[in-house]
Design a protein around this motif. Sequence first.
Motif, PDB file in Angstrom:
ATOM      1  N   LEU A  24       0.841  -1.192   0.000  1.00  0.00           N
ATOM      2  CA  LEU A  24       0.000   0.000   0.000  1.00  0.00           C
ATOM      3  C   LEU A  24       0.881   1.248   0.000  1.00  0.00           C
ATOM      4  CD1 LEU A  24      -2.538  -1.105   2.770  1.00  0.00           C
ATOM      5  CD2 LEU A  24      -2.787  -1.343   0.288  1.00  0.00           C
ATOM      6  N   PRO A  25       0.387   2.368  -0.530  1.00  0.00           N
ATOM      7  CA  PRO A  25       1.150   3.623  -0.441  1.00  0.00           C
ATOM      8  C   PRO A  25       1.272   4.061   1.014  1.00  0.00           C
ATOM      9  CG  PRO A  25      -0.629   3.777  -2.067  1.00  0.00           C
ATOM     10  CD  PRO A  25      -0.865   2.530  -1.288  1.00  0.00           C
ATOM     11  N   SER A  51      -8.676  -9.415   8.200  1.00  0.00           N
ATOM     12  CA  SER A  51      -7.561 -10.306   7.851  1.00  0.00           C
ATOM     13  C   SER A  51      -6.837  -9.829   6.601  1.00  0.00           C
ATOM     14  CB  SER A  51      -8.070 -11.732   7.636  1.00  0.00           C
ATOM     15  OG  SER A  51      -8.562 -12.279   8.841  1.00  0.00           O
ATOM     16  N   ARG A  52      -7.596  -9.391   5.613  1.00  0.00           N
ATOM     17  CA  ARG A  52      -6.982  -8.884   4.383  1.00  0.00           C
ATOM     18  C   ARG A  52      -6.199  -7.606   4.646  1.00  0.00           C
ATOM     19  NH1 ARG A  52     -11.675  -7.680   0.783  1.00  0.00           N
ATOM     20  NH2 ARG A  52     -10.039  -6.943  -0.646  1.00  0.00           N
ATOM     21  N   PHE A  53      -6.740  -6.753   5.488  1.00  0.00           N
ATOM     22  CA  PHE A  53      -6.058  -5.498   5.804  1.00  0.00           C
ATOM     23  C   PHE A  53      -4.776  -5.758   6.578  1.00  0.00           C
ATOM     24  CE2 PHE A  53      -5.852  -1.538   8.537  1.00  0.00           C
ATOM     25  CZ  PHE A  53      -5.323  -0.733   7.531  1.00  0.00           C
ATOM     26  N   VAL A  54      -4.820  -6.649   7.544  1.00  0.00           N
ATOM     27  CA  VAL A  54      -3.620  -7.005   8.311  1.00  0.00           C
ATOM     28  C   VAL A  54      -2.547  -7.562   7.381  1.00  0.00           C
ATOM     29  CG1 VAL A  54      -2.717  -8.687   9.972  1.00  0.00           C
ATOM     30  CG2 VAL A  54      -4.733  -7.307  10.548  1.00  0.00           C
ATOM     31  N   GLU A  55      -2.936  -8.410   6.453  1.00  0.00           N
ATOM     32  CA  GLU A  55      -1.971  -8.974   5.509  1.00  0.00           C
ATOM     33  C   GLU A  55      -1.376  -7.874   4.630  1.00  0.00           C
ATOM     34  OE1 GLU A  55       0.393 -11.616   3.258  1.00  0.00           O
ATOM     35  OE2 GLU A  55      -0.418 -11.625   5.291  1.00  0.00           O
ATOM     36  N   ALA A  56      -2.193  -6.909   4.221  1.00  0.00           N
ATOM     37  CA  ALA A  56      -1.686  -5.799   3.414  1.00  0.00           C
ATOM     38  C   ALA A  56      -0.694  -4.954   4.217  1.00  0.00           C
ATOM     39  CB  ALA A  56      -2.838  -4.938   2.923  1.00  0.00           C
ATOM     40  N   LEU A  57      -0.961  -4.756   5.505  1.00  0.00           N
ATOM     41  CA  LEU A  57      -0.020  -4.031   6.357  1.00  0.00           C
ATOM     42  C   LEU A  57       1.300  -4.795   6.460  1.00  0.00           C
ATOM     43  CD1 LEU A  57      -2.314  -2.814   9.293  1.00  0.00           C
ATOM     44  CD2 LEU A  57      -1.324  -1.405   7.473  1.00  0.00           C
ATOM     45  N   ARG A  58       1.209  -6.117   6.584  1.00  0.00           N
ATOM     46  CA  ARG A  58       2.415  -6.943   6.688  1.00  0.00           C
ATOM     47  C   ARG A  58       3.243  -6.842   5.406  1.00  0.00           C
ATOM     48  NH1 ARG A  58       4.535 -11.650   5.165  1.00  0.00           N
ATOM     49  NH2 ARG A  58       2.755 -12.031   3.801  1.00  0.00           N
ATOM     50  N   VAL A  59       2.581  -6.972   4.269  1.00  0.00           N
ATOM     51  CA  VAL A  59       3.276  -6.893   2.981  1.00  0.00           C
ATOM     52  C   VAL A  59       3.931  -5.525   2.810  1.00  0.00           C
ATOM     53  CG1 VAL A  59       2.904  -6.822   0.480  1.00  0.00           C
ATOM     54  CG2 VAL A  59       1.865  -8.641   1.855  1.00  0.00           C
ATOM     55  N   THR A  60       3.208  -4.478   3.169  1.00  0.00           N
ATOM     56  CA  THR A  60       3.726  -3.116   3.032  1.00  0.00           C
ATOM     57  C   THR A  60       4.919  -2.891   3.948  1.00  0.00           C
ATOM     58  OG1 THR A  60       1.491  -2.355   2.473  1.00  0.00           O
ATOM     59  CG2 THR A  60       3.095  -0.675   3.118  1.00  0.00           C
ATOM     60  N   MET A  61       4.837  -3.364   5.181  1.00  0.00           N
ATOM     61  CA  MET A  61       5.940  -3.242   6.137  1.00  0.00           C
ATOM     62  C   MET A  61       7.185  -3.943   5.620  1.00  0.00           C
ATOM     63  SD  MET A  61       6.051  -4.570  10.118  1.00  0.00           S
ATOM     64  CE  MET A  61       5.620  -6.258   9.633  1.00  0.00           C
ATOM     65  N   ALA A  64       8.831  -2.069   2.597  1.00  0.00           N
ATOM     66  CA  ALA A  64       9.368  -0.707   2.793  1.00  0.00           C
ATOM     67  C   ALA A  64      10.895  -0.605   2.812  1.00  0.00           C
ATOM     68  CB  ALA A  64       8.740  -0.102   4.047  1.00  0.00           C
ATOM     69  N   PRO A  65      11.683  -1.404   3.536  1.00  0.00           N
ATOM     70  CA  PRO A  65      11.266  -2.316   4.595  1.00  0.00           C
ATOM     71  C   PRO A  65      11.258  -1.605   5.936  1.00  0.00           C
ATOM     72  CG  PRO A  65      13.602  -2.594   4.198  1.00  0.00           C
ATOM     73  CD  PRO A  65      13.136  -1.499   3.257  1.00  0.00           C
ATOM     74  N   GLY A  66      10.478  -2.164   6.871  1.00  0.00           N
ATOM     75  CA  GLY A  66      10.419  -1.613   8.216  1.00  0.00           C
ATOM     76  C   GLY A  66      10.142  -2.698   9.212  1.00  0.00           C
ATOM     77  N   VAL A  67      10.117  -2.323  10.490  1.00  0.00           N
ATOM     78  CA  VAL A  67       9.846  -3.292  11.566  1.00  0.00           C
ATOM     79  C   VAL A  67       8.503  -3.018  12.237  1.00  0.00           C
ATOM     80  CG1 VAL A  67      12.274  -3.744  11.983  1.00  0.00           C
ATOM     81  CG2 VAL A  67      11.147  -1.901  13.250  1.00  0.00           C
ATOM     82  N   GLY A  68       7.760  -2.077  11.708  1.00  0.00           N
ATOM     83  CA  GLY A  68       6.440  -1.787  12.238  1.00  0.00           C
ATOM     84  C   GLY A  68       5.691  -0.876  11.281  1.00  0.00           C
ATOM     85  N   LEU A  69       4.381  -0.918  11.354  1.00  0.00           N
ATOM     86  CA  LEU A  69       3.544  -0.066  10.505  1.00  0.00           C
ATOM     87  C   LEU A  69       2.193   0.084  11.173  1.00  0.00           C
ATOM     88  CD1 LEU A  69       3.586   1.394   7.684  1.00  0.00           C
ATOM     89  CD2 LEU A  69       2.347  -0.613   6.814  1.00  0.00           C
ATOM     90  N   ALA A  70       1.725   1.315  11.252  1.00  0.00           N
ATOM     91  CA  ALA A  70       0.422   1.605  11.850  1.00  0.00           C
ATOM     92  C   ALA A  70      -0.580   1.963  10.763  1.00  0.00           C
ATOM     93  CB  ALA A  70       0.543   2.752  12.850  1.00  0.00           C
ATOM     94  N   ALA A  71      -1.845   1.640  11.006  1.00  0.00           N
ATOM     95  CA  ALA A  71      -2.880   1.874  10.003  1.00  0.00           C
ATOM     96  C   ALA A  71      -2.917   3.316   9.491  1.00  0.00           C
ATOM     97  CB  ALA A  71      -4.244   1.454  10.551  1.00  0.00           C
ATOM     98  N   PRO A  72      -2.752   4.335  10.344  1.00  0.00           N
ATOM     99  CA  PRO A  72      -2.756   5.704   9.807  1.00  0.00           C
ATOM    100  C   PRO A  72      -1.666   5.954   8.774  1.00  0.00           C
ATOM    101  CG  PRO A  72      -3.043   5.732  12.183  1.00  0.00           C
ATOM    102  CD  PRO A  72      -2.700   4.317  11.814  1.00  0.00           C
ATOM    103  N   GLN A  73      -0.595   5.165   8.816  1.00  0.00           N
ATOM    104  CA  GLN A  73       0.487   5.354   7.847  1.00  0.00           C
ATOM    105  C   GLN A  73       0.098   4.950   6.431  1.00  0.00           C
ATOM    106  OE1 GLN A  73       3.627   3.443  10.583  1.00  0.00           O
ATOM    107  NE2 GLN A  73       4.791   4.929   9.375  1.00  0.00           N
ATOM    108  N   VAL A  74      -1.005   4.245   6.300  1.00  0.00           N
ATOM    109  CA  VAL A  74      -1.542   3.964   4.965  1.00  0.00           C
ATOM    110  C   VAL A  74      -2.874   4.686   4.774  1.00  0.00           C
ATOM    111  CG1 VAL A  74      -0.326   1.781   4.716  1.00  0.00           C
ATOM    112  CG2 VAL A  74      -2.617   1.775   5.713  1.00  0.00           C
ATOM    113  N   GLY A  75      -3.104   5.701   5.630  1.00  0.00           N
ATOM    114  CA  GLY A  75      -4.264   6.562   5.467  1.00  0.00           C
ATOM    115  C   GLY A  75      -5.536   6.070   6.094  1.00  0.00           C
ATOM    116  N   VAL A  76      -5.445   5.062   6.965  1.00  0.00           N
ATOM    117  CA  VAL A  76      -6.642   4.479   7.579  1.00  0.00           C
ATOM    118  C   VAL A  76      -6.658   4.799   9.073  1.00  0.00           C
ATOM    119  CG1 VAL A  76      -7.902   2.358   8.064  1.00  0.00           C
ATOM    120  CG2 VAL A  76      -6.700   2.621   5.885  1.00  0.00           C
ATOM    121  N   PRO A  77      -7.621   5.593   9.545  1.00  0.00           N
ATOM    122  CA  PRO A  77      -7.660   5.980  10.949  1.00  0.00           C
ATOM    123  C   PRO A  77      -8.267   4.906  11.844  1.00  0.00           C
ATOM    124  CG  PRO A  77      -9.449   7.063   9.791  1.00  0.00           C
ATOM    125  CD  PRO A  77      -8.661   6.304   8.747  1.00  0.00           C
ATOM    126  N   LEU A  78      -7.584   3.780  11.909  1.00  0.00           N
ATOM    127  CA  LEU A  78      -7.983   2.685  12.791  1.00  0.00           C
ATOM    128  C   LEU A  78      -6.854   2.413  13.769  1.00  0.00           C
ATOM    129  CD1 LEU A  78      -9.623   0.111  10.338  1.00  0.00           C
ATOM    130  CD2 LEU A  78     -10.774   1.529  12.036  1.00  0.00           C
TER     131      LEU A  78
END
Length: 218
Positions: A24-25, A51-61, A64-78
């Motif tokens: 994800l961007p 589940s799909r969203f969590v997997e997308a966060l994992r793929v994006t992290m 990047a690469p990174g060791v963490g990613l929060a939903a707001p970082q892909v524009g989702v306020p959750l």
Amino acid sequence: MATPSHRKPLAELVEELLTTDGPLPIVAAGDPVLRQGIEHYDGHLDGALLSRFVEALRVTMHAAPGVGLAAPQVGVPLRIAVIEDPAPVPEEIRLARGRVPQPFRVLVNPSYAPVGTPRAAFFEGCLSVPGWQAVVARPAEVRLTCEDENGRAVDEVFSGWPARIVQHETDHLDGVLYLDRAEVRSLSSTQAMAERWTQPTPELAAASLGFELPQASL
């Protein structure tokens, strides 16, 4: 959480994000979504979509690469974040920073509290602030409380680098960037980091750039 009239329903927003394959961007600093405190997650997404969203966060992290990613970082306020750290670092860095491997975890509605008073200061970066790092002094040990993606309660103490990751990602869910907690004089470009500040600890950077470190980090 009530949905403001000017905002799409969160499930619809996530569905739109997931219409394309791959990472994800990642939202960069300056986008208001990174500065808004995110309300408690309360089943805004059904199980399959979560589940799909969590997997997308994992793929994006990973990408990047990174060791963490929060939903707001892909524009989702959750109030959801993911962390994972294989910790492929030299032994001297592992020992100095307490950086040990962390398995993939999903943090839902996380919060943390310091355990004791010791603080540790190290350079830290962020996927939403590309090209820069700065020294951040944080509690050396924290107690994390949250739920996992299946709604199971988590109550665990983290220390060393895992504690830093937990704090960094949870801060994102409170509208806080690492720069808000950073020693401003330590701010360094990626190039400067590679050329000057690759040491396991930031003592040389502190002496050279003129900032203080907490006693516990020395």
